[in-house]
Design an enzyme around this catalytic site. Structure first.
Site, PDB file in Angstrom:
ATOM      1  N   ASP A  28       0.789  -1.248   0.000  1.00 35.51           N
ATOM      2  CA  ASP A  28       0.000   0.000   0.000  1.00 35.51           C
ATOM      3  C   ASP A  28       0.819   1.296   0.000  1.00 35.51           C
ATOM      4  O   ASP A  28       0.462   2.265   0.705  1.00 35.51           O
ATOM      5  CB  ASP A  28      -0.966   0.011   1.201  1.00 35.51           C
ATOM      6  CG  ASP A  28      -1.953  -1.142   1.165  1.00 35.51           C
ATOM      7  OD1 ASP A  28      -1.886  -1.968   0.243  1.00 35.51           O
ATOM      8  OD2 ASP A  28      -2.803  -1.228   2.080  1.00 35.51           O
ATOM      9  N   LYS A 133      -6.779  -4.798  -3.126  1.00 36.65           N
ATOM     10  CA  LYS A 133      -7.438  -5.443  -1.975  1.00 36.65           C
ATOM     11  C   LYS A 133      -8.434  -4.475  -1.338  1.00 36.65           C
ATOM     12  O   LYS A 133      -8.140  -3.295  -1.192  1.00 36.65           O
ATOM     13  CB  LYS A 133      -6.387  -5.911  -0.963  1.00 36.65           C
ATOM     14  CG  LYS A 133      -5.526  -4.802  -0.370  1.00 36.65           C
ATOM     15  CD  LYS A 133      -4.440  -5.398   0.505  1.00 36.65           C
ATOM     16  CE  LYS A 133      -3.578  -4.359   1.165  1.00 36.65           C
ATOM     17  NZ  LYS A 133      -4.215  -3.531   2.171  1.00 36.65           N
ATOM     18  N   CYS A 166      -2.002  -2.468   7.782  1.00 33.87           N
ATOM     19  CA  CYS A 166      -1.993  -3.392   6.638  1.00 33.87           C
ATOM     20  C   CYS A 166      -0.785  -4.324   6.620  1.00 33.87           C
ATOM     21  O   CYS A 166      -0.892  -5.462   6.151  1.00 33.87           O
ATOM     22  CB  CYS A 166      -2.126  -2.621   5.340  1.00 33.87           C
ATOM     23  SG  CYS A 166      -3.779  -1.891   5.173  1.00 33.87           S
TER      24      CYS A 166
HETATM   25  N1  TIU Z   1      -2.554   0.377   4.277  1.00 34.35           N
HETATM   26  C1  TIU Z   1      -3.021   0.569   5.513  1.00 34.35           C
HETATM   27  O1  TIU Z   1      -2.304   0.358   6.487  1.00 34.35           O
HETATM   28  N2  TIU Z   1      -4.319   1.088   5.645  1.00 34.35           N
HETATM   29  C2  TIU Z   1      -4.703   1.925   6.659  1.00 34.35           C
HETATM   30  O2  TIU Z   1      -5.858   2.331   6.722  1.00 34.35           O
HETATM   31  N3  TIU Z   1      -3.740   2.300   7.575  1.00 34.35           N
HETATM   32  C3  TIU Z   1      -3.871   3.180   8.581  1.00 34.35           C
HETATM   33  O3  TIU Z   1      -2.955   3.293   9.385  1.00 34.35           O
HETATM   34  N4  TIU Z   1      -4.960   3.928   8.664  1.00 34.35           N
END
Ligand code: TIU
Length: 225
Positions: A28, A133, A166
Site C-alpha cells: 500500500d 485489496k 496493513c
Molecule cells: N494500508 C493501511 O495500512 N491502511 C490503513 O488504513 N492504515 C492506517 O494506518 N490507517
C-alpha cells in the site's frame, strides 16, 4: 540470480531463504496514505510520518529486481460503486472526507483515482504483480494466495505502510497460511511511531510468533553475498 539462497540477519534469529521461493511484498505505498489530501490524512493523520520508509524500500526493490525475485505490490481501495466497501468501513469515525468522496487526488480510496495509485518512487514495472485489496490484509478477497502458490512462493519479504495496520494484518494472514514472513523494519512506517515499534515487536516476540524482523541493509547484504 547469483546464489540460490541467502541468510538474512534478523530477529529473533537469522533466517536462510531460497530466493526462488521468496517474494518481495510492498504493501500500500499509495498516494492515499503517503500524501496530503488522501485517505490517511482524512483520518486525521500526519502523513509526513510515512516518508521515511520510501528510500529503504527503493533500495531493496532495486536489489530484488536485479536478483530476479518475484515482486508484488498491493493497493488498498474500492470499486467506484463501493460494492466491495462494507458500510461498517465507510461509515467509521469522523473523517474529513469519507471513502468515495471527491478529494484533491480524486475520490478517496477508489480504484483508478490518482490518490489510489502507487507513489512514483516505487512504481511497479509492467512485469510486476499488483494486488488490489478491499481490506487491510492482502489475502482477504484477492487473488494473492493463488498467485503465491502458482509461483511456488514460501517466503515473503514484507514492507510498506502502515506497520500496525496493513503490514501486520497481511503478515498475520500469511503466517496462518504457512508463509515465512521477514519484515523489513525501516521499510515500514506508521502514523504513530510507537505503534510502528510495537507492531514490529509483536511480530518477532515469542520466538517469532508471526515472523522475523530485519532491516533493508541486512536484506541487501544477504542478496549480495
Ligand atoms: N494500508 C493501511 O495500512 N491502511 C490503513 O488504513 N492504515 C492506517 O494506518 N490507517
Amino acid at each position: 540470480m547469483a546464489n540460490s539462497s541467502g541468510t538474512i540477519a534478523a530477529e529473533p534469529a537469522p533466517i536462510t531463504l531460497d530466493w526462488s521461493k521468496t517474494a518481495l511484498v510492498i504493501i500500500d505505498m499509495q498516494r492515499d496514505f503517503m500524501e496530503p489530501g488522501g485517505f490517511g490524512e482524512t483520518l486525521g493523520n500526519d502523513v509526513s510520518q510515512l516518508a521515511r520508509a520510501v528510500q529503504p524500500i527503493a533500495t531493496v526493490l532495486a536489489a530484488v529486481r536485479d536478483a530476479g525475485l518475484l515482486v508484488v505490490h498491493t493497493r488498498e481501495g474500492h470499486l467506484p460503486d463501493l460494492s466491495d466497501a462494507p458500510p461498517a468501513k465507510v461509515e467509521r469515525g469522523a473523517p474529513s472526507l469519507r471513502i468515495g468522496d471527491p478529494g484533491p487526488m480524486g475520490r478517496i480510496l477508489i480504484r483508478g483515482e490518482a490518490g489510489h495509485d502507487i507513489i512514483p518512487e516505487l512504481y511497479p514495472l509492467e512485469s510486476e504483480i499488483v494486488i488490489d485489496k478491499p481490506g487491510k490484509g492482502a489475502f482477504y478477497a484477492t487473488e494473492f494466495g493463488d498467485i503465491l502458490q502458482k509461483y511456488g512462493i514460501e517466503n515473503l519479504l514484507v514492507c510498506g505502510v502502515t506497520t500496525e495496520v496493513c503490514v501486520n494484518t497481511t503478515v498475520r494472514e500469511a503466517n496462518d497460511r504457512g508463509y515465512r514472513c521477514v519484515v523489513i523494519s525501516d521499510g515500514c512506517a506508521s502514523y504513530f511511531p510507537e505503534f510502528h515499534e510495537m507492531g514490529l515487536k509483536m511480530i518477532k516476540a515469542q520466538g517469532g510468533i508471526f515472523g522475523w524482523v530485519t532491516d533493508s541493509a541486512a536484506v541487501l547484504e544477504a542478496l549480495a553475498a
